[in-house]
Motif scaffolding. Structure first.
Motif, PDB file in Angstrom:
ATOM      1  N   ARG A 140      11.289 110.507 -13.226  1.00 25.62           N
ATOM      2  CA  ARG A 140      10.622 110.797 -11.963  1.00 25.62           C
ATOM      3  C   ARG A 140      11.641 110.802 -10.815  1.00 25.62           C
ATOM      4  NH1 ARG A 140       5.477 110.621  -9.978  1.00 25.62           N
ATOM      5  NH2 ARG A 140       5.161 112.077 -11.680  1.00 25.62           N
ATOM      6  N   TYR A 170       0.062 111.487 -22.750  1.00 23.28           N
ATOM      7  CA  TYR A 170      -0.572 111.300 -21.453  1.00 23.28           C
ATOM      8  C   TYR A 170      -2.093 111.219 -21.637  1.00 23.28           C
ATOM      9  CZ  TYR A 170      -1.249 111.852 -16.415  1.00 23.28           C
ATOM     10  OH  TYR A 170      -1.574 111.658 -15.099  1.00 23.28           O
ATOM     11  N   THR A 234      -3.711 117.964 -13.042  1.00 22.59           N
ATOM     12  CA  THR A 234      -2.325 118.098 -12.582  1.00 22.59           C
ATOM     13  C   THR A 234      -1.558 119.083 -13.458  1.00 22.59           C
ATOM     14  OG1 THR A 234      -1.626 116.288 -14.011  1.00 22.59           O
ATOM     15  CG2 THR A 234      -2.303 115.692 -11.789  1.00 22.59           C
TER      16      THR A 234
END
Ligand code: COI
Length: 355
Positions: A140, A170, A234
């Motif tokens: 990230r 995820y 997302t």
């Protein structure tokens, strides 16, 4: 110790890597030993360093907390059976980071700084890259404005930071989504095409409402007509109708996803017809009625491929074909995994070796 590009490296005295099973941790909650940080002031980047992961002491008056001048990227490193670590298409994330920076009136991060910080950090924390079949190190990179000032203005100072966390799947299961026609993720002329933190903040309330109705995610539609699909949660979204792969074309409301472009490249390479254009709700529901809708899935860095097995629209729920019947997305998912794990030919040169 100094890394590449004179990055000052302070190593942790005691690694935390053995304190958990990195092949089995929840997404985004367990951070690796080190982080990369650089500061921007007086028009230049300085103080590039890798240091033990720590909290950041900041004034409550720091501008990022008030006006959201914040951008990020999501990327992954993989470990193959020989223990070698590689990144998947990192330059795509680097380029998009600066596209986001420009839109949010933030300074560019030079390629040497981004890449040297990234490579040195992953090398140092290579023990944190899971070796499991579906595991990876989620990376990230992000930038925040750091002026201690609450007047609304472009900040003069910033921090560019990279943190990482081992990650498995995820979504553990296929998802059901609600077609959202009351709230919008992005608008024409807005920031939907970049990874601005606010895009994600604004999505939470509509997602909560959808979850209260039993869906895991929403599928966003366009704010002008509510008639065309945009993204799902997302992720970018794709449909297999008949033998064609359809996905909304990138625009100022749709993120130019790295997984998205990789899926499209594989589909084209396999001779599939790919259409990047507006995809209407009407044509998708007509395809459902005629039995032509074969697959619907979201794709993104965190999720890779998330099968969508149910869609709610206008008060009705539609079941979509079972995952077992989804030849294209199953093959894409497997192929991407094999390329990343060094088990399939990397004919597009997507992998960049770290060590
Ligand atoms: C990603 O797929 O990397 C994302 O940005 C999604 C999310 C975890 C915010």
């Amino acid at each position: 110790m100094t890394g590449t590009l004179n990055i000052d490296i302070q190593k942790t005295k005691k690694s935390r890597v053995s304190e958990q099973d990195i092949n089995d941790v929840p997404f985004g909650k367990c951070f690796s030993d080190h982080m990369f940080v650089a500061e921007y002031a007086d028009g230049k980047w300085t103080k590039a360093q890798i240091m033990p992961y720590e909290d950041v002491p900041m004034s409550y008056g720091t501008s990022v907390f008030h006006y959201g001048q914040a951008i990020f990227e999501g990327m992954k490193a993989y470990k193959n059976e020989q223990g070698e670590v590689s990144l998947f298409r990192p330059l795509e994330n680097f380029k998009r980071f600066n596209i986001s920076a420009q839109r949010m009136a933030m300074p560019d991060v030079p390629e040497e700084l981004f890449m040297a910080g990234l490579m040195d950090l992953i090398r140092l924390d290579s023990a944190w890259v899971p070796a499991s079949e579906t595991g990876s190190l989620y990376i990230r990179p992000f930038m925040i404005s750091t002026d201690e000032a609450i007047g609304v203005k472009i900040s003069d100072s910033y921090k560019f930071v990279i943190i990482t966390c081992p990650a498995g799947k995820y979504y553990s299961d296929p998802i059901r989504v609600l077609v959202e026609t009351n709230f919008y993720r992005a608008v024409k002329g807005g920031v939907g095409y970049v990874k601005a933190a606010g895009n994600y903040g604004r999505s939470l309330y509509p997602t909560k409402l959808a979850q209260q109705k039993g869906y895991q995610q929403v599928i966003w539609t366009d704010s002008e007509t509510s008639s065309y699909f945009e993204e799902s949660g997302t992720m970018n979204v794709m449909f297999v109708i008949g033998d064609k792969l359809l996905t909304p074309a990138v625009s100022d409301t749709i993120l130019d996803g790295v997984t998205r472009k990789s899926v499209l490249a594989l589909a084209r390479d396999w001779g599939m017809t790919v259409e990047e254009r507006k995809v209407s709700i009407k044509e998708v529901f007509e395809a459902i009625d005629k039995g032509n809708l074969k697959e619907v899935f979201g794709c993104g860095t965190a999720a890779t491929i998330a099968h969508i097995v149910g869609i709610g629209y206008n008060g009705k729920d539609y079941d979509l074909p079972p995952v077992a019947d989804r030849k294209f997305s199953t093959k894409v998912d497997e192929t991407l995994r094999n390329i990343r794990k060094g088990k399939a030919e990397d004919k597009f040169n997507w992998m960049m070796k770290v060590m």
